[in-house]
Scaffold this motif. Structure first.
Motif, short mmCIF file in Angstrom:
data_model
loop_
_atom_site.label_atom_id
_atom_site.label_comp_id
_atom_site.label_asym_id
_atom_site.label_seq_id
_atom_site.Cartn_x
_atom_site.Cartn_y
_atom_site.Cartn_z
N LEU A 258 0.83 -1.21 0.00
CA LEU A 258 0.00 0.00 0.00
C LEU A 258 0.86 1.25 0.00
CD1 LEU A 258 -2.60 -1.26 2.59
CD2 LEU A 258 -2.80 -1.26 0.10
N HIS A 259 1.91 1.27 0.80
CA HIS A 259 2.92 2.31 0.84
C HIS A 259 4.08 1.73 1.63
CE1 HIS A 259 1.83 3.44 5.00
NE2 HIS A 259 0.58 3.44 4.61
N PRO A 260 5.24 2.39 1.68
CA PRO A 260 6.38 1.80 2.37
C PRO A 260 6.03 1.34 3.80
CG PRO A 260 7.08 3.73 1.17
CD PRO A 260 5.58 3.68 1.08
N GLY A 261 6.24 0.07 4.05
CA GLY A 261 5.99 -0.48 5.37
C GLY A 261 4.58 -0.96 5.61
N ARG A 262 3.67 -0.75 4.69
CA ARG A 262 2.26 -1.14 4.89
C ARG A 262 1.82 -2.07 3.76
NH1 ARG A 262 -1.83 -1.38 8.50
NH2 ARG A 262 -3.80 -0.89 7.57
N TYR A 263 1.31 -3.26 4.13
CA TYR A 263 0.92 -4.29 3.18
C TYR A 263 -0.40 -4.93 3.58
CZ TYR A 263 5.85 -4.25 1.81
OH TYR A 263 7.10 -3.88 1.37
N THR A 264 -1.06 -5.53 2.59
CA THR A 264 -2.17 -6.44 2.88
C THR A 264 -1.85 -7.76 2.17
OG1 THR A 264 -3.49 -5.74 0.98
CG2 THR A 264 -3.95 -4.67 3.08
N VAL A 265 -2.22 -8.84 2.82
CA VAL A 265 -2.10 -10.18 2.26
C VAL A 265 -3.51 -10.74 2.29
CG1 VAL A 265 -1.01 -12.44 2.50
CG2 VAL A 265 0.24 -10.39 3.17
N ALA A 266 -4.05 -11.09 1.12
CA ALA A 266 -5.46 -11.46 1.06
C ALA A 266 -5.72 -12.60 0.09
CB ALA A 266 -6.30 -10.26 0.64
N LEU A 267 -6.73 -13.39 0.40
CA LEU A 267 -7.22 -14.37 -0.56
C LEU A 267 -7.88 -13.59 -1.68
CD1 LEU A 267 -8.82 -17.04 1.81
CD2 LEU A 267 -6.53 -17.01 0.84
#
Length: 85
Positions: A61-70
């Motif tokens: 999403l931006h540096p250091g921020r993520y989503t992991v999703a089905l």
């Protein structure tokens, strides 16, 4: 010590409710990203294997921020990476 913040359903509720379909992560240093993302992907692989209907999408999403999703657009057994615009 890891500073990754994983938004999850508490273990007591997981047994009764549906398994999580998405995990949000935030890291305070680049050194934590790889291990944190691998842990989240491993958790969702277990969920995906039950239905064999979708794969996993990791989005920065931006540096250091993520989503992991089905994600149903990802074939079962595969993991795709994406960068949010």
């Amino acid at each position: 010590m890891t500073t990754a913040l994983l938004e999850r359903v508490p273990a007591a509720q997981t047994a009764e409710g549906p398994a999580p379909r998405s995990i949000s992560l935030e890291f305070s240093s680049a050194g934590e990203v790889h291990a944190g993302l691998e842990e989240a992907v491993a958790e969702l692989i277990e969920v995906a294997a039950k239905d064999a209907a979708c794969g996993i999408l990791v989005t920065r999403l931006h540096p250091g921020r993520y989503t992991v999703a089905l994600d149903e657009s990802v074939p079962f057994g595969e993991t795709y990476e994406s960068i949010a615009a």
